[in-house]
Design a protein around this motif. Structure first.
Motif, PDB file in Angstrom:
ATOM      1  N   ALA A  40       1.117  -2.303  -3.423  1.00 47.96           N
ATOM      2  CA  ALA A  40       0.917  -2.370  -4.867  1.00 47.96           C
ATOM      3  C   ALA A  40       0.187  -3.640  -5.292  1.00 47.96           C
ATOM      4  O   ALA A  40      -0.591  -3.614  -6.243  1.00 47.96           O
ATOM      5  N   GLU A  41       0.424  -4.744  -4.600  1.00 49.39           N
ATOM      6  CA  GLU A  41      -0.084  -6.034  -5.055  1.00 49.39           C
ATOM      7  C   GLU A  41      -1.140  -6.677  -4.168  1.00 49.39           C
ATOM      8  O   GLU A  41      -1.962  -7.433  -4.658  1.00 49.39           O
ATOM      9  N   CYS A  42      -1.099  -6.452  -2.883  1.00 52.55           N
ATOM     10  CA  CYS A  42      -1.921  -7.233  -1.946  1.00 52.55           C
ATOM     11  C   CYS A  42      -3.027  -6.435  -1.267  1.00 52.55           C
ATOM     12  O   CYS A  42      -4.069  -6.992  -0.923  1.00 52.55           O
ATOM     13  N   ARG A  43      -2.796  -5.159  -1.057  1.00 52.76           N
ATOM     14  CA  ARG A  43      -3.724  -4.347  -0.268  1.00 52.76           C
ATOM     15  C   ARG A  43      -5.090  -4.203  -0.916  1.00 52.76           C
ATOM     16  O   ARG A  43      -6.081  -3.973  -0.229  1.00 52.76           O
ATOM     17  N   ARG A  44      -5.170  -4.392  -2.223  1.00 50.12           N
ATOM     18  CA  ARG A  44      -6.489  -4.244  -2.849  1.00 50.12           C
ATOM     19  C   ARG A  44      -7.491  -5.259  -2.293  1.00 50.12           C
ATOM     20  O   ARG A  44      -8.688  -5.049  -2.344  1.00 50.12           O
ATOM     21  N   CYS A  45      -6.974  -6.385  -1.746  1.00 51.26           N
ATOM     22  CA  CYS A  45      -7.862  -7.412  -1.188  1.00 51.26           C
ATOM     23  C   CYS A  45      -7.624  -7.694   0.289  1.00 51.26           C
ATOM     24  O   CYS A  45      -8.495  -8.265   0.950  1.00 51.26           O
ATOM     25  N   HIS A  46      -6.460  -7.351   0.802  1.00 55.87           N
ATOM     26  CA  HIS A  46      -6.111  -7.685   2.186  1.00 55.87           C
ATOM     27  C   HIS A  46      -5.810  -6.446   3.018  1.00 55.87           C
ATOM     28  O   HIS A  46      -5.177  -5.516   2.538  1.00 55.87           O
ATOM     29  N   SER A  47      -6.229  -6.497   4.264  1.00 60.17           N
ATOM     30  CA  SER A  47      -5.902  -5.456   5.224  1.00 60.17           C
ATOM     31  C   SER A  47      -4.885  -5.997   6.227  1.00 60.17           C
ATOM     32  O   SER A  47      -4.818  -7.196   6.475  1.00 60.17           O
ATOM     33  N   VAL A  48      -4.121  -5.094   6.792  1.00 58.70           N
ATOM     34  CA  VAL A  48      -3.224  -5.450   7.892  1.00 58.70           C
ATOM     35  C   VAL A  48      -3.672  -4.739   9.164  1.00 58.70           C
ATOM     36  O   VAL A  48      -2.973  -4.753  10.170  1.00 58.70           O
ATOM     37  N   GLU A  49      -4.852  -4.154   9.104  1.00 61.11           N
ATOM     38  CA  GLU A  49      -5.405  -3.419  10.241  1.00 61.11           C
ATOM     39  C   GLU A  49      -6.691  -4.099  10.688  1.00 61.11           C
ATOM     40  O   GLU A  49      -7.644  -4.213   9.918  1.00 61.11           O
ATOM     41  N   ALA A  50      -6.729  -4.536  11.936  1.00 65.02           N
ATOM     42  CA  ALA A  50      -7.861  -5.321  12.440  1.00 65.02           C
ATOM     43  C   ALA A  50      -9.198  -4.590  12.328  1.00 65.02           C
ATOM     44  O   ALA A  50     -10.235  -5.236  12.230  1.00 65.02           O
ATOM     45  N   ASP A  51      -9.193  -3.265  12.316  1.00 64.97           N
ATOM     46  CA  ASP A  51     -10.453  -2.537  12.279  1.00 64.97           C
ATOM     47  C   ASP A  51     -10.873  -2.153  10.855  1.00 64.97           C
ATOM     48  O   ASP A  51     -11.816  -1.403  10.667  1.00 64.97           O
ATOM     49  N   ARG A  52     -10.192  -2.698   9.850  1.00 66.41           N
ATOM     50  CA  ARG A  52     -10.538  -2.384   8.463  1.00 66.41           C
ATOM     51  C   ARG A  52     -11.058  -3.629   7.756  1.00 66.41           C
ATOM     52  O   ARG A  52     -10.428  -4.675   7.779  1.00 66.41           O
ATOM     53  N   ASN A  53     -12.205  -3.512   7.137  1.00 69.60           N
ATOM     54  CA  ASN A  53     -12.770  -4.623   6.382  1.00 69.60           C
ATOM     55  C   ASN A  53     -12.053  -4.758   5.044  1.00 69.60           C
ATOM     56  O   ASN A  53     -11.630  -3.770   4.456  1.00 69.60           O
TER      57      ASN A  53
END
Length: 130
Positions: A40-53
């Motif tokens: 809800a808060e962080c994923r719009r700017c951060h990924s937790v998957e190394a293969d995702r920009n």
């Protein structure tokens, strides 16, 4: 704007002692709640998957990593020159007030001051290993 803790998450925080004999169950619940809050808060700017920009640096394996150390990410000078490791207290301070914690950082976000929300997001980040 302050993120509001959904009632079920607040109930989980209050009911934590009831899970004293079931720490793995409570931890799983905290991780899932943290994932929902992260999304809800962080994923719009951060990924937790190394293969995702993403716009912000990769957060997979962030706990225990030196600040400003993701290869090829264009950090601010403040984070490039930071000399700390992302520990639980450091991440909570960052989540609450990143500009106060590292003046000069380029990240802009509304601070999450609720310690329950911080704990849940931290539980999720700790669950992600690179």
């Amino acid at each position: 704007m302050q993120l509001k803790v959904p009632a079920v998450m607040m109930m989980l925080a209050i009911a934590a002692p009831a899970f004293a004999d079931e720490p793995e169950i409570f931890n799983d619940i905290k991780v899932k709640a943290g994932e929902d809050l992260f999304n809800a808060e962080c994923r719009r700017c951060h990924s937790v998957e190394a293969d995702r920009n993403s716009y912000g640096p990769l957060l997979e394996g962030v706990v225990g990593r030196k600040a400003g150390s993701v290869a090829d990410y264009p950090y601010s000078e403040a984070l490039k020159n930071a000399s700390f490791v992302w520990t639980a207290p450091a991440l909570k301070a960052w989540i609450e007030d990143n500009q106060g914690f590292v003046p000069g950082t380029k990240m802009r976000h509304v601070g999450i001051t609720d310690p329950v929300v911080q704990d849940f997001i931290l539980a999720y980040l700790q669950s992600i290993k690179s």
